[in-house]
Enzyme design. Structure first.
Site, PDB file in Angstrom:
ATOM      1  N   ILE A 142       0.845  -1.199   0.000  1.00  0.00           N
ATOM      2  CA  ILE A 142       0.000   0.000   0.000  1.00  0.00           C
ATOM      3  C   ILE A 142       0.881   1.250   0.000  1.00  0.00           C
ATOM      4  CG2 ILE A 142      -2.028   1.109   1.019  1.00  0.00           C
ATOM      5  CD1 ILE A 142      -2.522  -1.839   0.595  1.00  0.00           C
TER       6      ILE A 142
ATOM      7  N   SER B 139      -7.501  -1.157   9.940  1.00  0.00           N
ATOM      8  CA  SER B 139      -8.063  -2.303   9.223  1.00  0.00           C
ATOM      9  C   SER B 139      -9.484  -2.578   9.672  1.00  0.00           C
ATOM     10  CB  SER B 139      -7.192  -3.528   9.506  1.00  0.00           C
ATOM     11  OG  SER B 139      -7.845  -4.700   9.125  1.00  0.00           O
TER      12      SER B 139
ATOM     13  N   TYR C  14      -3.734 -10.204  14.518  1.00  0.00           N
ATOM     14  CA  TYR C  14      -3.546  -9.043  13.637  1.00  0.00           C
ATOM     15  C   TYR C  14      -4.597  -7.972  13.941  1.00  0.00           C
ATOM     16  CZ  TYR C  14      -4.055  -6.057   9.592  1.00  0.00           C
ATOM     17  OH  TYR C  14      -4.179  -4.952   8.783  1.00  0.00           O
TER      18      TYR C  14
ATOM     19  N   LYS D 113      -4.287  -3.946  15.596  1.00  0.00           N
ATOM     20  CA  LYS D 113      -4.842  -2.719  15.020  1.00  0.00           C
ATOM     21  C   LYS D 113      -5.771  -2.032  16.020  1.00  0.00           C
ATOM     22  CE  LYS D 113      -2.760  -2.753  11.044  1.00  0.00           C
ATOM     23  NZ  LYS D 113      -1.759  -1.706  10.709  1.00  0.00           N
TER      24      LYS D 113
HETATM   25  C1  WQD Z   1      -9.697 -13.208   2.162  1.00  0.00           C
HETATM   26  C2  WQD Z   1     -10.626 -14.394   2.045  1.00  0.00           C
HETATM   27  C3  WQD Z   1      -9.896 -16.338   3.255  1.00  0.00           C
HETATM   28  C4  WQD Z   1      -6.382 -17.279   0.915  1.00  0.00           C
HETATM   29  C5  WQD Z   1      -7.194  -8.992   4.743  1.00  0.00           C
HETATM   30  C6  WQD Z   1      -5.846  -8.486   5.085  1.00  0.00           C
HETATM   31  C7  WQD Z   1      -5.874  -7.680   6.317  1.00  0.00           C
HETATM   32  C8  WQD Z   1      -7.011  -6.701   6.338  1.00  0.00           C
HETATM   33  C9  WQD Z   1      -8.329  -7.366   6.017  1.00  0.00           C
HETATM   34  C10 WQD Z   1      -6.089  -4.591   5.745  1.00  0.00           C
HETATM   35  C11 WQD Z   1     -10.805 -15.127   3.372  1.00  0.00           C
HETATM   36  C12 WQD Z   1      -9.935 -16.604   1.752  1.00  0.00           C
HETATM   37  C13 WQD Z   1      -7.512 -16.656   1.390  1.00  0.00           C
HETATM   38  C14 WQD Z   1      -6.491 -18.553   0.318  1.00  0.00           C
HETATM   39  C15 WQD Z   1      -8.853 -18.496   0.676  1.00  0.00           C
HETATM   40  N1  WQD Z   1      -6.817  -5.646   5.418  1.00  0.00           N
HETATM   41  N2  WQD Z   1      -8.726 -17.260   1.259  1.00  0.00           N
HETATM   42  N3  WQD Z   1      -7.733 -19.118   0.213  1.00  0.00           N
HETATM   43  O1  WQD Z   1      -8.167 -12.439   5.891  1.00  0.00           O
HETATM   44  O2  WQD Z   1      -9.825 -10.853   4.784  1.00  0.00           O
HETATM   45  O3  WQD Z   1      -7.578 -10.018   5.621  1.00  0.00           O
HETATM   46  O4  WQD Z   1      -8.162  -7.983   4.775  1.00  0.00           O
HETATM   47  O5  WQD Z   1      -5.616  -4.302   6.748  1.00  0.00           O
HETATM   48  O6  WQD Z   1      -4.638  -6.997   6.337  1.00  0.00           O
HETATM   49  O7  WQD Z   1      -4.986  -9.578   5.284  1.00  0.00           O
HETATM   50  O8  WQD Z   1      -7.715 -11.426   3.598  1.00  0.00           O
HETATM   51  O9  WQD Z   1      -6.872 -12.331   1.486  1.00  0.00           O
HETATM   52  O10 WQD Z   1      -6.177 -13.465   3.646  1.00  0.00           O
HETATM   53  O11 WQD Z   1      -8.517 -13.677   2.842  1.00  0.00           O
HETATM   54  O12 WQD Z   1      -9.972 -19.022   0.574  1.00  0.00           O
HETATM   55  O13 WQD Z   1      -5.482 -19.204  -0.136  1.00  0.00           O
HETATM   56  O14 WQD Z   1     -10.024 -15.330   1.152  1.00  0.00           O
HETATM   57  O15 WQD Z   1     -10.393 -17.452   3.977  1.00  0.00           O
HETATM   58  O16 WQD Z   1     -12.136 -15.568   3.444  1.00  0.00           O
HETATM   59  P1  WQD Z   1      -8.411 -11.255   5.033  1.00  0.00           P
HETATM   60  P2  WQD Z   1      -7.224 -12.747   2.881  1.00  0.00           P
END
Ligand code: WQD
Length: 344
Positions: A15, A131, A156, A160
């Site tokens: 970012i 976040s 995490y 935050k």
């Molecule tokens: C998204 C979805 C997983 C990987 C992120 C950032 C965090 C914050 C919030 C800013 C979930 C699914 C993932 C995979 C999957 N943003 N997934 N297979 O956990 O929402 O958090 O947004 O601060 O910093 O990390 O994001 O991309 O890890 O997961 O099915 O191999 O995708 O279960 O539902 P998350 P993510």
């Protein structure tokens, strides 16, 4: 003498680097602080190709109080500091459940160290990278900034929550502080030039970098973490926002803060639209004319079922709304992967 200088911690990160581009486009001079613990020096090459110059960077660990004090002191002596944007943090929900202490030390430690250095050297304007995970699993979605802060679902998210409280208390003790707590939803995509993008070091924890690497046959098929959630297609719902839109919001927040006095405002940065994992896979396949190798798997610890933003406050306060579509973000993500390389 440079005017409108902005200190950007984590400025070589995902970012951060995109925000550096938008800061310069708006007439600011970013000064980066980064120790490359979760980014790579090659980002500076990409920035030079976009900007025509390499932005100034101090290679410093934001948790190193001595080094940060010296660096902030040197920069603040120049005068004309418009503010500080604090990106430096680890941000993978899944990884934080495996390494909570690393997350507490880095995310909370760096924020406390920065606040101390800012106080010592009279800096008062702070844009903080927060976040949507501070909400936990909100009772109502879309979620707005008045929603209660529930127990975090991951270390995490907890870091935050603690950092937001640190900044709120610092502002209460130093009323001259102006702070914006920007609550990101799910940043995705890359700069349209494909010169910068998300560079996960090692195994990508986030959905989109893993998806593009699996499609590039650099990884095994994408595992969809759970299809038994209480959602229309059983997979988790998130609010995916183009990283360039997110970067522009930081400049809008900085500009807004410069006109304020004594504020500490949480602001959601999302599109206001939720998409399931299967919908994202479908959108990627349509946008890029490719099949995403994927399989269904079990749930991931720390995940919440669904969250997406009520983004009205950013619109009314900052005059900012997300403009790019999910498909545009997924096209930019794939073009970035092609730049990084595929298996063939
Ligand atoms: C998204 C979805 C997983 C990987 C992120 C950032 C965090 C914050 C919030 C800013 C979930 C699914 C993932 C995979 C999957 N943003 N997934 N297979 O956990 O929402 O958090 O947004 O601060 O910093 O990390 O994001 O991309 O890890 O997961 O099915 O191999 O995708 O279960 O539902 P998350 P993510």
């Amino acid at each position: 003498m440079q005017s409108n200088q902005v200190i950007v911690t984590g400025g070589a990160g995902y970012i951060g680097s995109h925000t550096v581009v938008e800061l310069i486009a708006e007439g600011y001079t970013p000064i980066l602080i980064d120790n490359f613990s979760n980014s790579h020096p090659d980002v500076l090459i990409g920035l030079e190709r976009i900007l025509g110059k390499v932005p100034e960077l101090f290679e410093v660990d934001c948790c190193d109080a001595g080094a940060m004090d010296r660096t902030i002191s040197d920069i603040s002596k120049r005068g004309n500091i418009s503010g500080v944007i604090h990106f430096a943090a680890y941000k993978a929900v899944g990884e934080s459940t495996e390494q909570p202490v690393k997350y507490f030390q880095n995310n909370i430690g760096s924020t406390a160290t920065l606040l101390d250095a800012m106080e010592r050297h009279g800096l008062q304007t702070l844009v903080f990278s927060s976040s949507c995970t501070v909400y936990g699993q909100p009772a109502e979605i879309p979620v707005d900034e008045s929603a209660p802060i529930l127990p975090a679902e991951s270390p995490y998210g907890y870091t935050k929550q603690v950092c937001e409280r640190l900044i709120q208390d610092a502002q209460a003790s130093r009323p001259e502080i102006n702070a914006a707590l920007l609550r990101y939803f799910n940043p995705i995509g890359a700069h349209p030039s494909s010169e910068i993008g998300e560079l996960p070091l090692g195994h990508p924890n986030n959905l989109i970098p893993y998806l593009t690497q699996a499609t590039a046959e650099l990884r095994s098929p994408l595992t969809v973490f759970g299809d038994d959630y209480p959602t229309p297609d059983g997979t988790c719902i998130r609010d995916y926002i183009h990283v360039v839109d997110l970067a522009k919001a930081h400049v809008a927040a900085l500009r807004w803060l410069q006109k304020q006095s004594g504020v500490c405002e949480p602001i959601n940065l999302g599109t206001g639209t939720g998409s399931s994992i299967l919908e994202v896979i479908q959108a990627f396949e349509t946008a890029n004319g490719l099949a995403v190798p994927h399989q269904l798997g079990s749930r991931r610890p720390g995940d919440i079922t669904a969250i997406y933003a009520n983004a009205e406050k950013a619109k009314s306060l900052l005059g900012w709304t997300a403009e790019k579509s999910l498909k545009e973000a997924l096209r930019d993500a794939w073009n970035w992967q092609l730049k990084l390389g595929t298996s063939d």
